[in-house]
Design a protein around this motif. Structure first.
Motif, PDB file in Angstrom:
ATOM      1  N   LEU A  36      70.055  27.021  21.647  1.00  0.00           N
ATOM      2  CA  LEU A  36      70.489  27.942  22.709  1.00  0.00           C
ATOM      3  C   LEU A  36      69.647  28.872  23.280  1.00  0.00           C
ATOM      4  CD1 LEU A  36      73.173  29.163  23.542  1.00  0.00           C
ATOM      5  CD2 LEU A  36      73.264  30.448  21.638  1.00  0.00           C
ATOM      6  N   MET A  37      68.612  29.106  22.477  1.00  0.00           N
ATOM      7  CA  MET A  37      67.563  30.063  22.904  1.00  0.00           C
ATOM      8  C   MET A  37      66.647  29.433  23.968  1.00  0.00           C
ATOM      9  SD  MET A  37      66.260  31.454  19.422  1.00  0.00           S
ATOM     10  CE  MET A  37      64.844  32.442  20.039  1.00  0.00           C
ATOM     11  N   LEU A  38      66.593  27.875  23.839  1.00  0.00           N
ATOM     12  CA  LEU A  38      65.700  27.016  24.789  1.00  0.00           C
ATOM     13  C   LEU A  38      66.656  26.788  25.996  1.00  0.00           C
ATOM     14  CD1 LEU A  38      64.492  24.342  22.283  1.00  0.00           C
ATOM     15  CD2 LEU A  38      62.953  25.887  23.727  1.00  0.00           C
ATOM     16  N   ASN A  39      67.996  26.808  25.827  1.00  0.00           N
ATOM     17  CA  ASN A  39      68.716  26.610  27.113  1.00  0.00           C
ATOM     18  C   ASN A  39      68.874  27.916  27.834  1.00  0.00           C
ATOM     19  OD1 ASN A  39      70.159  24.150  27.481  1.00  0.00           O
ATOM     20  ND2 ASN A  39      70.402  24.098  25.380  1.00  0.00           N
ATOM     21  N   ALA A  40      68.776  28.986  27.076  1.00  0.00           N
ATOM     22  CA  ALA A  40      68.712  30.378  27.916  1.00  0.00           C
ATOM     23  C   ALA A  40      67.543  30.438  28.636  1.00  0.00           C
ATOM     24  CB  ALA A  40      68.890  31.502  26.798  1.00  0.00           C
ATOM     25  N   CYS A  41      66.364  30.108  27.938  1.00  0.00           N
ATOM     26  CA  CYS A  41      65.218  30.004  28.783  1.00  0.00           C
ATOM     27  C   CYS A  41      65.357  29.073  29.894  1.00  0.00           C
ATOM     28  CB  CYS A  41      64.133  29.536  27.928  1.00  0.00           C
ATOM     29  SG  CYS A  41      63.553  30.543  26.629  1.00  0.00           S
ATOM     30  N   ASN A  42      65.794  27.944  29.648  1.00  0.00           N
ATOM     31  CA  ASN A  42      65.984  26.969  30.956  1.00  0.00           C
ATOM     32  C   ASN A  42      66.722  27.729  32.254  1.00  0.00           C
ATOM     33  OD1 ASN A  42      64.399  25.062  29.739  1.00  0.00           O
ATOM     34  ND2 ASN A  42      66.321  23.705  29.307  1.00  0.00           N
ATOM     35  N   LEU A  43      67.814  28.317  31.737  1.00  0.00           N
ATOM     36  CA  LEU A  43      68.611  28.929  32.744  1.00  0.00           C
ATOM     37  C   LEU A  43      67.897  29.818  33.607  1.00  0.00           C
ATOM     38  CD1 LEU A  43      71.378  29.388  34.134  1.00  0.00           C
ATOM     39  CD2 LEU A  43      71.742  31.188  32.303  1.00  0.00           C
ATOM     40  N   ALA A  44      67.122  30.695  32.870  1.00  0.00           N
ATOM     41  CA  ALA A  44      65.972  31.820  33.324  1.00  0.00           C
ATOM     42  C   ALA A  44      65.012  30.866  34.233  1.00  0.00           C
ATOM     43  CB  ALA A  44      65.140  32.503  32.446  1.00  0.00           C
ATOM     44  N   PHE A  45      64.777  29.821  33.907  1.00  0.00           N
ATOM     45  CA  PHE A  45      63.556  28.905  34.901  1.00  0.00           C
ATOM     46  C   PHE A  45      64.326  28.623  35.865  1.00  0.00           C
ATOM     47  CE2 PHE A  45      60.745  28.544  30.907  1.00  0.00           C
ATOM     48  CZ  PHE A  45      59.758  29.191  31.619  1.00  0.00           C
ATOM     49  N   VAL A  46      65.554  28.035  35.928  1.00  0.00           N
ATOM     50  CA  VAL A  46      66.206  27.495  37.119  1.00  0.00           C
ATOM     51  C   VAL A  46      66.298  28.764  38.096  1.00  0.00           C
ATOM     52  CG1 VAL A  46      68.281  26.544  37.770  1.00  0.00           C
ATOM     53  CG2 VAL A  46      67.140  25.556  35.923  1.00  0.00           C
ATOM     54  N   THR A  47      66.628  29.895  37.510  1.00  0.00           N
ATOM     55  CA  THR A  47      67.081  30.975  38.376  1.00  0.00           C
ATOM     56  C   THR A  47      65.907  31.472  39.338  1.00  0.00           C
ATOM     57  OG1 THR A  47      68.569  31.454  36.795  1.00  0.00           O
ATOM     58  CG2 THR A  47      68.071  33.195  38.353  1.00  0.00           C
ATOM     59  N   PHE A  48      64.615  31.397  38.364  1.00  0.00           N
ATOM     60  CA  PHE A  48      63.591  32.064  38.921  1.00  0.00           C
ATOM     61  C   PHE A  48      63.035  30.968  40.058  1.00  0.00           C
ATOM     62  CE2 PHE A  48      62.261  34.076  34.823  1.00  0.00           C
ATOM     63  CZ  PHE A  48      62.408  35.169  35.415  1.00  0.00           C
ATOM     64  N   SER A  49      63.127  29.571  39.656  1.00  0.00           N
ATOM     65  CA  SER A  49      63.204  28.683  40.822  1.00  0.00           C
ATOM     66  C   SER A  49      63.927  28.887  41.989  1.00  0.00           C
ATOM     67  CB  SER A  49      63.475  27.165  40.375  1.00  0.00           C
ATOM     68  OG  SER A  49      63.324  26.179  41.283  1.00  0.00           O
ATOM     69  N   ARG A  50      65.068  29.199  41.960  1.00  0.00           N
ATOM     70  CA  ARG A  50      65.926  29.791  43.160  1.00  0.00           C
ATOM     71  C   ARG A  50      65.205  31.003  43.689  1.00  0.00           C
ATOM     72  NH1 ARG A  50      72.291  31.005  42.666  1.00  0.00           N
ATOM     73  NH2 ARG A  50      72.906  30.840  45.161  1.00  0.00           N
ATOM     74  N   LEU A  51      64.941  31.860  42.924  1.00  0.00           N
ATOM     75  CA  LEU A  51      64.637  33.326  43.302  1.00  0.00           C
ATOM     76  C   LEU A  51      63.274  33.174  44.119  1.00  0.00           C
ATOM     77  CD1 LEU A  51      65.092  35.560  40.316  1.00  0.00           C
ATOM     78  CD2 LEU A  51      66.471  35.483  42.677  1.00  0.00           C
ATOM     79  N   HIS A  52      62.530  32.322  43.764  1.00  0.00           N
ATOM     80  CA  HIS A  52      61.142  31.951  44.473  1.00  0.00           C
ATOM     81  C   HIS A  52      60.970  30.954  45.647  1.00  0.00           C
ATOM     82  CE1 HIS A  52      59.178  35.001  42.171  1.00  0.00           C
ATOM     83  NE2 HIS A  52      59.536  34.358  41.162  1.00  0.00           N
ATOM     84  N   GLY A  53      62.218  30.259  45.384  1.00  0.00           N
ATOM     85  CA  GLY A  53      62.317  29.197  46.487  1.00  0.00           C
ATOM     86  C   GLY A  53      61.504  27.922  46.359  1.00  0.00           C
ATOM     87  N   ASN A  54      60.828  27.643  45.161  1.00  0.00           N
ATOM     88  CA  ASN A  54      60.256  26.495  45.051  1.00  0.00           C
ATOM     89  C   ASN A  54      60.771  25.868  43.596  1.00  0.00           C
ATOM     90  OD1 ASN A  54      58.817  27.778  42.869  1.00  0.00           O
ATOM     91  ND2 ASN A  54      57.392  28.219  44.145  1.00  0.00           N
ATOM     92  N   LEU A  55      60.213  24.475  43.526  1.00  0.00           N
ATOM     93  CA  LEU A  55      60.946  23.640  42.539  1.00  0.00           C
ATOM     94  C   LEU A  55      60.101  23.831  41.012  1.00  0.00           C
ATOM     95  CD1 LEU A  55      61.859  20.584  44.456  1.00  0.00           C
ATOM     96  CD2 LEU A  55      63.391  22.279  43.597  1.00  0.00           C
TER      97      LEU A  55
END
Lengths: 99, 295, 646
Positions: A36-55
């Protein structure tokens, strides 16, 4: 809505997972909490990806998944081995490493 | 989804907001259930639910590839692996939620609260008023974009994760593998030994045969109505997971006989001689035998 | 020839090594080996002496580099020998008198089962002393200096089964250590001042150094000399050193140990010449000691202790002479040599007397021995005449010159020093006459040997039956021959040296010499000396010759009683040094126990207690560790946020 809310959600899930690791005794549930913790991190990463506009964030999340898979495989194998010898999946029973 | 917005937007679409608030609640509830359910199976299922919600969020955030992978690999493979292990370890074993370590809960609550608040404070502190969106990055397709990165910028990390996976697979095998210290006996040898010792020369009785329950955890009934321990797998017996329904079955049988007799009007309740329904014939005969033996 | 110099030291050193390491198989022959090697050293010395006489007055010095000992950067210490006239004089005295004492010891120690070891120590003593006088630098001299200290410790405590001997050895060692400290400081000062400590450069450059430094070096050297030569204030060990076997006393007093201080001051003459303050200290020490020793010598009933007081006094003369500068160096050494002869003779005579008297040392229990021990009487008597300065005998020639030189110091100082020297001569005459009269004249006051249970025999091996009257007899040849030889030296050495001023000319190139301007003529001084000599002898005769000597010592005057206790030297040391030292030690122990230990133990207890509590954190439960990690992460986040906020 600002996508930052995804980050709050990720923080919340991470905290819940961490709390689960601390309060649960069953090793399998413990592992689930780690997932669950890892998934939460993944969500954060994906969100950051969107915030910064790169993959790059998504790539990191991808690697996290791979690592999580490897970790689960080994971790569950350990749990099975421990269960085989001790007939218990409680992490409290494996408390020999003390003075 | 609404990830492909113009650069430097500050809000998402209303649809996504609604989706976030609804599914976000589901995710949190799932997470809470994961850590609060007494049975590991329930925890696993709750977690699977949370993961599916997260997959939807990935899709919403423009990570189409990851969203799919999340469902296929995580929810599909990893969670099944969990369930598989839960099965190996024992489905019915429910954890007690009583805390044994003194002060652990309080500490956990304190740390969790502090951690969560601090993390949220950190996020709130960051200046993330606007966001770029993935419209440009995903313009050539999300999978193509990821592939371009994985095979160029992150190629070494990618190769290393390959090595990691192989290591993990080998590790899991090494950990679970048990060395066989003696030669396995062949079927012929086993049967010969059975005959020689004179015990259980015929095959073991099948479970659940005479009790009209077709399940491996229900022992078969002997002709006299008692259960046969041998009919149940030794593992289940060892765990104490044998469901003994012999008494239940006999009571049910007796009730059925009474009901059928009353219905047929053939016999008064004072007469206990029964030659009724075919299905219960064996059992009633068995009961008569026992009565005869008692006389 | 240079190569022979090393052999001078090597021969006795080899003897010491063989005798001390050789084990029991040498018990029967070891003493001959030791004596032969000591004799060999003397023969080599004689050969070198003959060679030296054959050369011109100014190229007599020989130098022999053996090896480079400690070459470190600018620091350079060599094992190198230097044999000039001064060293030669000492070599002949040490090896000659030493050999005689070896021969004497063959007889004296005949019954001692540890005789081999004794000879080993004697050889070691000779080797160390020869190294001391042959060294060409102060560091090597220091090696010999310490070697002498070690050998004296071993020999004074040779009968270590006697607590008094063991204590005396320790006392000698410790008191000497104070002096050694002075020498080591002096060497260090030399190194900082001159950058070297070889004799030649140090002494050549002495005049260029600042006077303050030279005074410091001089005073430190004086301290060293006081320790080895038993001068006030480090004199207290000498009397107790009589606990050693008598040949050891003879060796220490005549040839080896106590002369080291005189040698050191004479050798460092250039330093003292350039540091008048240090020189003044030297003469003061010499003058005080010569009176101190003489007074102590008057009061002692123990024959050896009386002689010990006399030694102290005579060495005081030498130090006084050495402190007078170029006027006195030659006479200091000359008196040293003549004193070597007669003091060795006197000690050997005393040993002979004790040998014949069941090891009795109390002179009040002697008397009338001249008929029983004629050879001892004659040789002892000649030594006696020599030491009091009877005209024509050795002591006369050397002591007279010193008194003359003391007056030549000039001014009030000269009068005081000369007066002290004259007074010393009078007292010397008095106490030596007293020894002579109480031992060899008068009626017999012999007493039966004491019960060994009450008073154990002083010197083991000599069988003494309790209650037996002594049967005084002449000692064996091996003991009397050295005494005779030494008696010859006592009689003729001084005259020989003074013939044509031979000794003066011999030593002058090394020590330098200047004639002082005495306010009194030589004849006047000699006459004065004769007068005080006569007074001293007459007083002694009046007290001990005319009247019978009481068997038990009378109570005596305050001075007498103090003198019997060595003029309260031990009491002084006890009050001034031992007591404060004890209090200091106790205080330090208290501080150590309470403060140092308190801190150490407190730290340990604190760590232990803290650990005892902290170890409960390690309970083996992974979840507890997880909580701590969780909390730690929270703290890290807090810290990060805080740092960003600041």
């Amino acid at each position: 809505m600002n996508p930052v809310n995804y980050l709050y959600l990720a923080a919340l899930l991470f905290t819940i997972g961490a709390a689960g690791v601390v309060i649960r005794r069953n090793a399998i549930v413990l592992f689930m909490c780690v997932e669950l913790m890892l998934n939460a991190c993944n969500l954060a990463f994906v969100t950051f990806s969107r915030l910064h506009g790169n993959l790059d964030g998504q790539i990191i999340a991808f690697f996290t998944m791979v690592v999580a898979a490897a970790e689960v495989v080994v971790g569950l194998a350990i749990i099975v081995t421990v269960f085989r010898s001790r007939h218990s999946a409680s992490v409290d029973d494996a408390s020999l490493m003390k003075l | 989804m609404s990830g492909a917005l113009a650069a430097a937007a500050s809000t998402t679409s209303t649809g996504e907001a609604v989706q976030f608030w609804v599914l976000g609640t589901v995710a949190v509830i799932g997470a809470l259930c994961t850590i609060l359910m007494r049975k590991a199976v329930h925890s696993a299922l709750s977690l699977a639910g949370t993961m599916i919600v997260l997959a939807v969020f990935y899709l919403a955030n423009g990570a189409y590839f990851l969203g799919v992978v999340q469902i296929v690999v995580y929810t599909g493979a990893i969670m099944m692996l969990f369930l598989f292990v839960v099965m190996l370890v024992g489905v019915t074993a429910a954890d007690s939620l009583k805390e044994t370590l003194k002060g652990q809960r309080w500490l956990a609550a304190l740390c969790g609260l502090g951690f969560g608040i601090l993390l949220c404070a950190g996020i709130g502190n960051a200046s993330l008023k606007t966001f770029d969106g993935l419209g440009q990055a995903n313009s050539g397709g999300n999978v193509e974009g990821l592939a371009a990165l994985v095979f160029t910028k992150y190629v070494f990390a990618f190769e290393i994760t390959g090595a990691l996976l192989i290591t993990a697979a080998v590790g899991a095998m090494v950990l679970t593998h048990r060395e066989r210290t003696e030669r396995a006996r062949s079927q012929r040898e086993q049967s010969e030994e059975r005959v020689r010792t004179g015990k259980h020369v015929p095959p073991l009785p099948a479970p659940g045969v005479y009790a009209r329950h077709n399940a491996v955890d229900i022992p078969g009934l002997l002709p006299d109505g008692t259960t046969s321990e041998l009919s149940v797998n030794a593992t289940l017996r060892g765990r104490g997971q044998v469901r003994d329904v012999s008494g239940e079955a006999l009571a049910e049988l007796a009730a059925l006989e009474q009901r059928s007799e009353r219905w047929l009007g053939r016999r008064k309740p004072e007469g206990t001689e029964a030659e009724g329904a075919e299905g219960a014939a064996g059992a009633s005969e068995d009961a008569e035998h026992r009565k005869g033996a008692a006389k | 020839m240079e190569n022979l110099i090393g052999l001078l030291v090597a021969a006795p050193l080899l003897g010491a090594a063989v005798l001390l390491c050789g084990g029991r198989r040498l018990d029967r022959t070891g003493h001959y080996l030791g004596t032969v090697l000591a004799g060999a050293s003397f023969v080599i010395g004689a050969v070198l002496f003959a060679d030296m006489l054959g050369r011109g007055e100014h190229d007599r010095a020989l130098h022999s580099q053996v090896f480079s000992w400690i070459p470190v950067g600018g620091f350079r210490a060599d094992v190198a020998f230097q044999l000039d006239q001064l060293s030669m004089t000492f070599v002949l005295l040490i090896s000659g008198v030493g050999t005689l004492i070896h021969i004497y010891s063959i007889g004296y120690m005949e019954h001692d089962e540890r005789r081999r070891r004794f000879f080993g120590y004697l050889n070691l003593f000779l080797a160390a002393m020869l190294l001391l006088v042959l060294a060409d630098n102060y560091l090597l001299l220091y090696v010999g200096w310490e070697g002498v200290g070690l050998a004296s410790y071993l020999l004074i405590g040779f009968w270590q089964h006697k607590p008094s001997a063991a204590t005396a050895a320790k006392k000698a060692f410790i008191v000497n250590r104070v002096g050694d400290m002075g020498l080591s400081i002096a060497i260090m000062l030399m190194f900082t001042t001159f950058g070297t400590f070889a004799f030649a450069p140090v002494l050549a450059n002495a005049e260029d150094a600042s006077e303050g430094k030279l005074t410091a070096i001089g005073l430190m050297l004086l301290l060293a000399a006081c320790g080895k030569s038993a001068q006030v204030p480090l004199q207290s060990w000498l009397g107790d050193a009589m606990e050693g076997p008598t040949p050891v006393s003879a060796l220490i007093h005549a040839a080896t140990m106590v002369t080291a201080g005189v040698y050191l001051i004479t050798r460092s003459g250039a330093i003292f010449n350039a540091a008048p303050d240090a020189q003044a200290a030297v003469v003061a020490v010499g003058a005080v000691t010569l009176l101190f020793g003489a007074i102590v010598g008057c009061a002692k009933d123990d024959i050896k202790k009386a002689l010990a007081g006399s030694t102290m006094s005579q060495i005081g003369y030498m130090i006084l002479a050495a402190g007078l500068g170029p006027v006195g160096y030659v006479f200091a050494i000359m008196h040293l040599v003549t004193h070597g002869f007669f003091k060795a003779g006197l000690f050997l005579g005393a040993g002979s007397v004790m040998h014949g008297m069941n090891d009795e040392v109390d002179m009040r229990k002697y008397g009338g021995l001249r008929k029983y021990m004629p050879v001892t009487f004659v040789t002892f008597g000649l030594g006696y005449l020599a030491i009091i300065g009877f005209p024509g005998l050795s002591g006369f020639w050397s002591k007279d010159k010193i008194i003359e030189a003391a007056f030549a110091k000039g001014g009030t100082e000269g009068w005081i020093l000369g007066g002290a020297a004259l007074l010393g001569a009078a007292i010397t005459a008095y106490y030596m006459t007293r020894v002579m009269l109480m031992t060899f004249f008068g009626e017999k006051r012999w007493e039966p040997a004491p019960d060994p249970d009450k008073a154990p025999s002083v010197e083991p091996g000599i069988e003494v039956r309790p209650g037996e009257m002594p049967h005084p007899h002449e000692s064996p040849k091996s003991m009397t021959i050295p005494m005779v030889v030494l008696a010859f030296g006592s009689v003729f050495a001084g005259g020989l040296f003074s013939l044509n001023d031979a000794f003066l000319k011999w030593l002058e190139p090394v020590t330098g010499h200047s004639h002082g301007h005495s306010p009194l003529s030589a004849a006047t001084v000699t006459a004065g000396t004769m007068v005080v000599l006569a007074i001293g002898v007459a007083l002694a005769w009046a007290q001990y010759g005319r009247k019978p000597v009481p068997r038990t010592a009378p109570r005596g005057s305050l001075l007498t009683r103090a003198a019997r206790r060595d003029l309260l030297q031990d009491d002084f040391n006890h009050v001034a040094l031992v007591q404060p030292g004890r209090y200091l030690t106790r205080g330090l122990v208290y501080v150590d126990h309470k403060l140092v230990d308190g801190v150490v133990n407190g730290t340990a207890a604190g760590v232990g207690g803290l650990s005892g509590r902290l170890r409960k954190l390690q309970n083996g439960y992974a979840r507890t560790y997880a909580v701590s990690m969780f909390g730690g992460t929270a703290v890290l986040i807090a810290a990060t946020l805080l740092m960003r906020a600041v």
